[in-house]
Design an enzyme around this catalytic site. Structure first.
Site, mmCIF file in Angstrom:
data_model
loop_
_atom_site.group_PDB
_atom_site.id
_atom_site.type_symbol
_atom_site.label_atom_id
_atom_site.label_comp_id
_atom_site.label_asym_id
_atom_site.label_seq_id
_atom_site.Cartn_x
_atom_site.Cartn_y
_atom_site.Cartn_z
ATOM 1 N N CYS A 197 0.617 -1.059 0.430
ATOM 2 C CA CYS A 197 -0.044 0.043 -0.116
ATOM 3 C C CYS A 197 0.711 1.004 -0.375
ATOM 4 O O CYS A 197 1.051 1.996 -0.946
ATOM 5 C CB CYS A 197 -0.955 -0.259 1.317
ATOM 6 S SG CYS A 197 -2.462 -1.125 1.490
ATOM 7 N N ILE A 198 1.335 1.592 1.176
ATOM 8 C CA ILE A 198 2.209 2.727 1.146
ATOM 9 C C ILE A 198 2.978 3.721 0.281
ATOM 10 O O ILE A 198 3.176 4.711 -0.129
ATOM 11 C CB ILE A 198 2.433 3.125 2.451
ATOM 12 C CG1 ILE A 198 2.017 3.023 3.690
ATOM 13 C CG2 ILE A 198 3.849 4.327 3.119
ATOM 14 C CD1 ILE A 198 2.243 2.386 5.357
#
Length: 461
Positions: free
Chosen positions: A294-295
């Site tokens: 994600c990040i």
């Protein structure tokens, strides 16, 4: 049929027959759990979601084109760390959870969640191929009375601009009347036990109020909290805000580590001191780079979308630049520390501890360990790695492969290494024993804590 008429100025209702709509019928099936559930993509997101629905009484079919996953599942074995094998075996034996590589089974589904990966291309552009492929398959079997929820993280507008046309142009189904489409961002954090798929609040953005109503009825039958929002774009943007917030704050604290190095100040002491403030501060810690599904990726979807609208997302671009350069900074610090010990990096024996992108999991997606190892190899270092969760790694772009050193040899290899580089601070490591055996340790995660502070054997990020 349902009854719903009220006499004016009275609380008394007179029964009036009204034919149930497609929405009413589908909600009824979802409430009594006779609806058949399909999960497209049985990975880190799809498998836990399928298990939660099955545990709550739905009949669930996971669909994934990877036959190896299907074969493993059909043996009653889980290939996802967060899902115990005994859970898979029990649900499969009970007939509540099954798995197939045959997309034709979608024709029998009433509700479908799309949980496929959304990586970046090497150019930094969104790779929508998994979403497009999954939706193309679904479009062959979409039918009246189906609800579809996209969970894959993507840029704002994807649901409206891509998913809806693909599912309606050939089928002729009307969204909100015949077919119900929503976006609900996954919030899976692998390895967590406090916040799981079941109890993490679920944002739900429908194409129409009816879409949101149907999908909320579905997910509320299995999850603790569903939070409806006004549109798919609001839900898509909420997910990107969550991860952009983390990316930027990590970038800020990584830059703080660079500044503290130049100032001769201990960044870990500074962060711990700031964290004593009970308000207005949230603790983030620096590291060797960003990892995970994600990040490092999601904010760049937003940045890409904004470039198409002639807007430069400056915070995202700057944070990405800082975070992307952290593996190179780590290798530079290791090289300098070896130089202080009269040793070159070239020809030195390096042992990397941890290949996962975060502690205590078996997930290597976007792990900074790959970049650190690759950079040290390019400088001529002789690199080995150890990770208790990951026996083998493969660098997709450079083509090399490595096997983790055996657990039984760990301390001997620590003692033989010219430098031990801690990339992932797994809790299973015996750090006092590692410190005692090592000649020199570069600790990029402050894994040694107080043991490493002011220790001549240790250099901390």
């Amino acid at each position: 049929w349902i009854f719903d008429i009220r006499i004016p100025n009275s609380e008394y209702r007179i029964p009036l027959r009204r034919k149930m709509t497609t929405k009413d019928t589908l909600i009824q099936k979802l409430h009594n759990k006779t609806a058949k559930i399909g999960i497209l993509g049985m990975g880190y997101v799809g498998m836990p979601l399928a298990v939660v629905f099955a545990e709550k009484g739905f009949d669930v079919l996971g669909i994934d084109p990877d036959q190896r996953k299907v074969d493993t599942f059909n043996k009653g074995i889980s290939y996802i760390q967060d899902v115990p094998t005994e859970t898979v075996a029990r649900l499969r034996a009970a007939g509540k959870l099954n798995m197939s590589a045959d997309f034709a089974a979608l024709a029998e589904m009433d509700a479908v969640s799309i949980c496929v990966p959304t990586p970046l291309r090497q150019t930094g552009d969104p790779d929508m191929s998994f979403i497009l492929s999954a939706t193309e398959q679904l479009a062959k079997y979409v039918h009246k009375g189906m609800v579809v929820v996209l969970e894959s993280t993507t840029y704002p507008g994807t649901t409206r601009e891509l998913i809806v046309p693909m599912l309606t142009e050939k089928s002729g189904l009307e969204v909100g009347e015949d077919l119900f489409i929503c976006f609900s961002p996954e919030r899976v954090d692998p390895g967590r036990e406090d916040w799981t798929t079941y109890n993490t609040p679920k944002v739900m953005g429908g194409m129409t109020p009816a879409c949101a109503e149907v999908a909320t009825a579905w997910y509320s039958g299995a999850l603790e909290t569903v939070v409806p929002v006004s549109s798919p774009e609001a839900a898509e943007m909420a997910k990107l805000l969550e991860n952009t917030f983390r990316m930027i704050n990590i970038g800020m604290v990584n830059e703080l580590a660079l500044m503290c190095d130049r100032l001769g100040v201990d960044v870990w002491e500074v962060i711990d001191a700031a964290a004593t403030k009970p308000f207005g501060f949230m603790k983030f810690t620096p590291g060797p780079g960003l990892g995970g599904h994600c990040i490092p990726i999601d904010p760049l979807y937003l940045s890409w979308k904004m470039k198409a609208m002639n807007y430069n997302a400056k915070f995202i671009e700057l944070a990405s630049e800082i975070n992307t350069n952290m593996p190179r900074y780590v290798v530079t610090r290791v090289l300098e520390a070896l130089n202080d010990r009269a040793k070159p990096l070239k020809g030195s024996n390096m042992l990397v501890l941890g290949a996962a992108y975060k502690p205590d999991i078996d997930d290597v997606r976007e792990s900074p360990a790959f970049d650190v190892i690759a950079l040290m190899k390019k400088k001529g270092a002789l690199v080995e790695y150890h990770d208790p969760y990951i026996p083998h790694i493969h660098h997709e772009y450079e083509g090399w492969e490595m096997n983790s050193i055996p657990d039984s040899d760990l301390l001997a290899r620590v003692a033989a290494a010219d430098a031990v580089v801690i990339i992932t601070n797994h809790k299973t490591y015996d750090y006092p024993a590692i410190l005692e055996a090592a000649q020199f340790i570069f600790d990029s995660r402050n894994a040694l804590g107080k043991l490493g502070k002011d220790n001549p054997k240790v250099v901390r990020l």
